[in-house]
Write a protein that holds these residues in place. Structure first.
Motif, PDB file in Angstrom:
ATOM      1  N   ASP A  55      27.753  41.514  53.215  1.00  0.00           N
ATOM      2  CA  ASP A  55      26.408  41.208  53.705  1.00  0.00           C
ATOM      3  C   ASP A  55      25.628  42.481  53.999  1.00  0.00           C
ATOM      4  O   ASP A  55      24.422  42.555  53.733  1.00  0.00           O
ATOM      5  N   ILE A  56      26.330  43.478  54.531  1.00  0.00           N
ATOM      6  CA  ILE A  56      25.674  44.762  54.817  1.00  0.00           C
ATOM      7  C   ILE A  56      25.188  45.411  53.518  1.00  0.00           C
ATOM      8  O   ILE A  56      24.079  45.950  53.446  1.00  0.00           O
ATOM      9  N   ALA A  57      26.038  45.350  52.464  1.00  0.00           N
ATOM     10  CA  ALA A  57      25.653  45.936  51.188  1.00  0.00           C
ATOM     11  C   ALA A  57      24.417  45.234  50.617  1.00  0.00           C
ATOM     12  O   ALA A  57      23.478  45.890  50.132  1.00  0.00           O
ATOM     13  N   LEU A  58      24.404  43.899  50.677  1.00  0.00           N
ATOM     14  CA  LEU A  58      23.234  43.158  50.199  1.00  0.00           C
ATOM     15  C   LEU A  58      21.999  43.500  51.020  1.00  0.00           C
ATOM     16  O   LEU A  58      20.898  43.689  50.475  1.00  0.00           O
ATOM     17  N   GLN A  59      22.188  43.573  52.329  1.00  0.00           N
ATOM     18  CA  GLN A  59      21.049  43.893  53.197  1.00  0.00           C
ATOM     19  C   GLN A  59      20.533  45.296  52.910  1.00  0.00           C
ATOM     20  O   GLN A  59      19.309  45.532  52.896  1.00  0.00           O
ATOM     21  N   ALA A  60      21.458  46.226  52.654  1.00  0.00           N
ATOM     22  CA  ALA A  60      21.049  47.606  52.351  1.00  0.00           C
ATOM     23  C   ALA A  60      20.263  47.660  51.039  1.00  0.00           C
ATOM     24  O   ALA A  60      19.269  48.385  50.922  1.00  0.00           O
ATOM     25  N   LYS A  61      20.724  46.880  50.029  1.00  0.00           N
ATOM     26  CA  LYS A  61      19.997  46.842  48.763  1.00  0.00           C
ATOM     27  C   LYS A  61      18.600  46.268  48.964  1.00  0.00           C
ATOM     28  O   LYS A  61      17.621  46.765  48.388  1.00  0.00           O
ATOM     29  N   GLU A  62      18.504  45.224  49.765  1.00  0.00           N
ATOM     30  CA  GLU A  62      17.198  44.617  50.012  1.00  0.00           C
ATOM     31  C   GLU A  62      16.291  45.571  50.781  1.00  0.00           C
ATOM     32  O   GLU A  62      15.094  45.637  50.517  1.00  0.00           O
ATOM     33  N   VAL A  65      28.428  48.360  63.130  1.00  0.00           N
ATOM     34  CA  VAL A  65      27.752  48.601  61.846  1.00  0.00           C
ATOM     35  C   VAL A  65      26.700  47.521  61.579  1.00  0.00           C
ATOM     36  O   VAL A  65      25.567  47.812  61.210  1.00  0.00           O
ATOM     37  N   VAL A  66      27.096  46.254  61.771  1.00  0.00           N
ATOM     38  CA  VAL A  66      26.154  45.145  61.547  1.00  0.00           C
ATOM     39  C   VAL A  66      24.981  45.243  62.513  1.00  0.00           C
ATOM     40  O   VAL A  66      23.816  45.031  62.140  1.00  0.00           O
ATOM     41  N   GLY A  67      25.283  45.579  63.757  1.00  0.00           N
ATOM     42  CA  GLY A  67      24.209  45.734  64.732  1.00  0.00           C
ATOM     43  C   GLY A  67      23.225  46.820  64.334  1.00  0.00           C
ATOM     44  O   GLY A  67      22.002  46.654  64.471  1.00  0.00           O
ATOM     45  N   ALA A  68      23.760  47.946  63.819  1.00  0.00           N
ATOM     46  CA  ALA A  68      22.889  49.046  63.401  1.00  0.00           C
ATOM     47  C   ALA A  68      22.019  48.653  62.208  1.00  0.00           C
ATOM     48  O   ALA A  68      20.818  48.964  62.159  1.00  0.00           O
ATOM     49  N   ILE A  69      22.625  47.935  61.234  1.00  0.00           N
ATOM     50  CA  ILE A  69      21.866  47.494  60.058  1.00  0.00           C
ATOM     51  C   ILE A  69      20.764  46.520  60.474  1.00  0.00           C
ATOM     52  O   ILE A  69      19.618  46.604  60.020  1.00  0.00           O
ATOM     53  N   ASN A  70      21.113  45.576  61.344  1.00  0.00           N
ATOM     54  CA  ASN A  70      20.117  44.606  61.814  1.00  0.00           C
ATOM     55  C   ASN A  70      18.984  45.303  62.564  1.00  0.00           C
ATOM     56  O   ASN A  70      17.808  44.947  62.404  1.00  0.00           O
ATOM     57  N   LEU A  71      19.355  46.289  63.360  1.00  0.00           N
ATOM     58  CA  LEU A  71      18.331  47.024  64.112  1.00  0.00           C
ATOM     59  C   LEU A  71      17.408  47.785  63.175  1.00  0.00           C
ATOM     60  O   LEU A  71      16.179  47.753  63.324  1.00  0.00           O
ATOM     61  N   MET A  72      18.007  48.455  62.168  1.00  0.00           N
ATOM     62  CA  MET A  72      17.198  49.211  61.211  1.00  0.00           C
ATOM     63  C   MET A  72      16.280  48.282  60.414  1.00  0.00           C
ATOM     64  O   MET A  72      15.088  48.554  60.238  1.00  0.00           O
ATOM     65  N   SER A  73      16.852  47.158  59.937  1.00  0.00           N
ATOM     66  CA  SER A  73      16.061  46.209  59.168  1.00  0.00           C
ATOM     67  C   SER A  73      14.913  45.642  60.006  1.00  0.00           C
ATOM     68  O   SER A  73      13.781  45.523  59.544  1.00  0.00           O
ATOM     69  N   GLY A  74      15.238  45.304  61.254  1.00  0.00           N
ATOM     70  CA  GLY A  74      14.207  44.758  62.132  1.00  0.00           C
ATOM     71  C   GLY A  74      13.094  45.752  62.412  1.00  0.00           C
ATOM     72  O   GLY A  74      11.910  45.392  62.430  1.00  0.00           O
TER      73      GLY A  74
END
Length: 622
Positions: free
Chosen positions: A162-169, A190-199
């Protein structure tokens, strides 16, 4: 597994060696006791018979019996042939040579010597069976463990996918839903950081979109009625008259609002203006497309961008009904203290001509004390509607196209980065421009047929071979809303050798009102290797969030930004819109550039290219 196999191997080997040694000792003892009486009596036949019985069991490779009295020696020997055991294992000589030697005595007299050598066959067979079973069981357990481990790891590490897909998006400037927090402790951070960055990135682009909306509201919207103001109306009239179209303009003066102001003050008047504006925005767009604007305290304007004569009449009647109903609710007398002036667009009309005609009609209505007055230019029509249909269908089907294209230049180097193609039609041996026939294409819903034949003609005449730059092709509203056009375009692009060179442009209004159909069409276009552009970007008053969803390759800013720039009021909005596009890795082309001075004003922005009358369209030679 290797360690288990090694320990099992050594234990099995040692055990079999001990078993062979123990068996050899027992055999030596028992055989010696059985042979003693026969050797004492010299019964050689019985002695040999006893040895044969034991030897034929196959557990001994060699037996040697030597009579000490006369030195006679008898030898029994078996070859080392072991069934069911590979030769390479036997050649390893794991067990070595195990043999025992003893002297058969009678009292103090030595009678004979007996030597027995164990046969390793049983050891090898047992060792091979044990190791075979061990390896098979461990291999089966290993395979099962791999599948179990893989399933478990997939479950545990699913957040990484999911992180990889989110990073691609995120790399594609798409900000979807946040990833669900995993149960795996190590991945929660890691998931928290990705969600924070995306948000945060989503919030950045949302704030840019909000900034554009706020700038539009501040500069282009009347704060009381929440309708577009005079500046926005002027830009839209300018755009509309520069493009093929049909319709008209209604100017309205509501003097009864002054009476409301005298009775109830500006708050009461403003409240009635809001209610009136909401009703007009709700009921009038269903009759004809257009722009409703408040251009002064008591003056409104209605630009009908796609309306025939009978539609304008219906629009006018509905507008009068709405006004009278609100006048009555406010306690004033119906059909009084308001006037409407109507004019209709004709060929080669300038913005000043249209406004002047509508204003003259309004003044005439006020002068005569009428509710409305219509200045009908009564422009002579070249053909009737049915004649237009016949001639357009004939010209389109016979591919009577004459093509031009206009260069889109790089903002910094003046290199041509793409070309936009235009078409004219040959009708009755005359060249008819798009400004003349496109209104009837829209009226008669021939846009889908026009686009199909135009694309086929471009392909058949190999027009795209005449340039190495990409070529932009505008799609009509009819094509974008036609469910049969998408599969046709898919087949066309699959067969075309020029698909990677094609740029398909969609108007912003179509994306806002028919996003799902447009999105499906963009997927087809992308899958074929062609690219997507958005034309007239920024013209509509709505949000620009469709850019995040669609991710076009480039946008063309609406000509109204060039118009606002003349008024020194468009640079801020233009910069904000460019920031949105650049943040999404979308190219930006500024349109409506008329001269080098105007180009210089836009040069400070981060646009990629420009287009306009500064470089006029050129005929395409076949």
């Amino acid at each position: 597994m290797t360690s288990l196999v090694y320990f099992q191997f050594t234990q099995a080997r040692d055990f079999m060696s001990q078993q062979m040694e123990s068996d050899l000792n027992n055999t030596m003892t028992s055989l010696g006791l059985m042979l003693q009486p026969h050797i004492e009596t010299g019964d050689m036949v019985s002695a040999e018979t006893l040895v044969n019985v034991i030897f034929e069991g196959g557990f001994y490779r060699k037996v040697t019996l030597k009579w000490l009295a006369d030195g006679k020696e008898q030898i029994w020997e078996n070859p080392v042939v072991i069934e069911g055991v590979p030769k390479w294992l036997i050649n390893l000589d794991i067990f070595g040579v195990q043999k025992k030697k003893s002297i058969i005595t009678s009292g103090w007299m030595q009678l004979a010597t007996l030597e027995v050598e164990a046969h390793p066959g049983l050891g090898y067979q047992q060792l091979w069976r044990v190791m075979n079973d061990t390896i098979m069981i461990l291999s089966l357990l290993f395979i099962i463990s791999i599948f179990v481990l893989r399933y478990r790891l997939n479950y545990i590490l699913k957040p990484l996918h999911d992180i990889a897909l989110q990073a691609k998006e995120i790399g594609q400037r798409k900000f979807g839903q946040s990833i669900e927090m995993p149960k795996t402790t190590e991945l929660k951070d890691v998931v928290g950081a990705i969600n924070l960055m995306s948000g945060q990135l989503k919030q950045v682009f949302s704030s840019l979109d909000k900034e554009v909306s706020e700038l539009k509201d501040d500069k282009l919207v009347d704060q009381v009625s929440h309708l577009p103001n005079r500046q926005y109306l002027s830009a839209q009239i300018n755009n509309w008259l520069n493009e093929p179209g049909y319709g008209g303009l209604i100017l309205a003066k509501f003097d009864w609002l002054e009476d409301i102001h005298s009775k109830y003050g500006y708050q009461g008047r403003d409240q009635i203006i809001k209610v009136l504006s909401e009703r007009m925005q709700t009921e009038l767009p269903d009759i004809a497309e257009g722009v409703i604007a408040r251009i002064a305290n008591t003056e409104f304007a209605f630009l009908l961008t796609k309306a025939e004569h009978h539609q304008i009449e219906t629009y006018l009647q509905t507008l009068i009904r709405i006004i009278n109903q609100e006048i009555t609710k406010a306690g004033c007398i119906a059909n009084s203290k308001f006037a409407l002036g109507v004019s209709q667009r004709i060929v080669n009309m300038q913005p000043s001509d249209l406004l002047s005609q509508s204003d003259n009609a309004l003044q005439q209505a006020l002068k005569e004390g009428k509710i409305s007055h219509w200045i009908d230019a009564q422009q002579p029509q070249k053909y009737s509607r049915e004649q237009w249909r016949t001639k357009l269908v004939d010209a389109i089907n016979k591919s009577h196209f004459m093509f031009q294209w206009q260069a889109v230049s790089d903002m910094h180097s003046d290199d041509i980065i793409q070309r936009e193609i235009y078409c004219r039609l040959r009708i009755d041996d005359m060249v008819v421009s798009a400004s003349e026939f496109m209104p009837f294409i829209e009226l008669l819903s021939l846009g889908g047929q026009l686009d199909r034949c135009l694309l086929q003609t471009i392909e058949q005449q190999n027009i795209l071979d005449l340039t190495h730059q990409p070529v932009a092709i505008n799609l009509t509203h009819d094509s974008l809303q036609d469910p049969e056009f998408a599969p046709w375009l898919s087949r066309f692009l699959q067969q075309s050798k020029h698909a990677p060179q094609m740029l398909f442009e969609m108007p912003e209004s179509a994306l806002i009102h028919s996003f799902e159909q447009c999105h499906k069409l963009t997927e087809i276009i992308r899958s074929a290797g062609a690219k997507i552009g958005v034309d007239q970007c920024g013209r509509q008053m709505g949000s620009l969030d469709y850019l995040q969803k669609l991710q076009p390759h480039y946008i063309k800013l609406d000509q109204s930004f060039a118009f606002y720039e003349k008024l020194n009021q468009g640079n801020e909005m233009c910069r904000a819109l460019i920031n949105i596009a650049k943040g999404s890795n979308i190219g930006v082309i500024i349109t409506g550039i008329e001269n080098p001075q105007q180009l210089q004003q836009f040069a400070i922005l981060r646009a990629d290219g420009y287009q306009g009358y500064i470089s006029a369209p050129e005929d395409i030679s076949e």
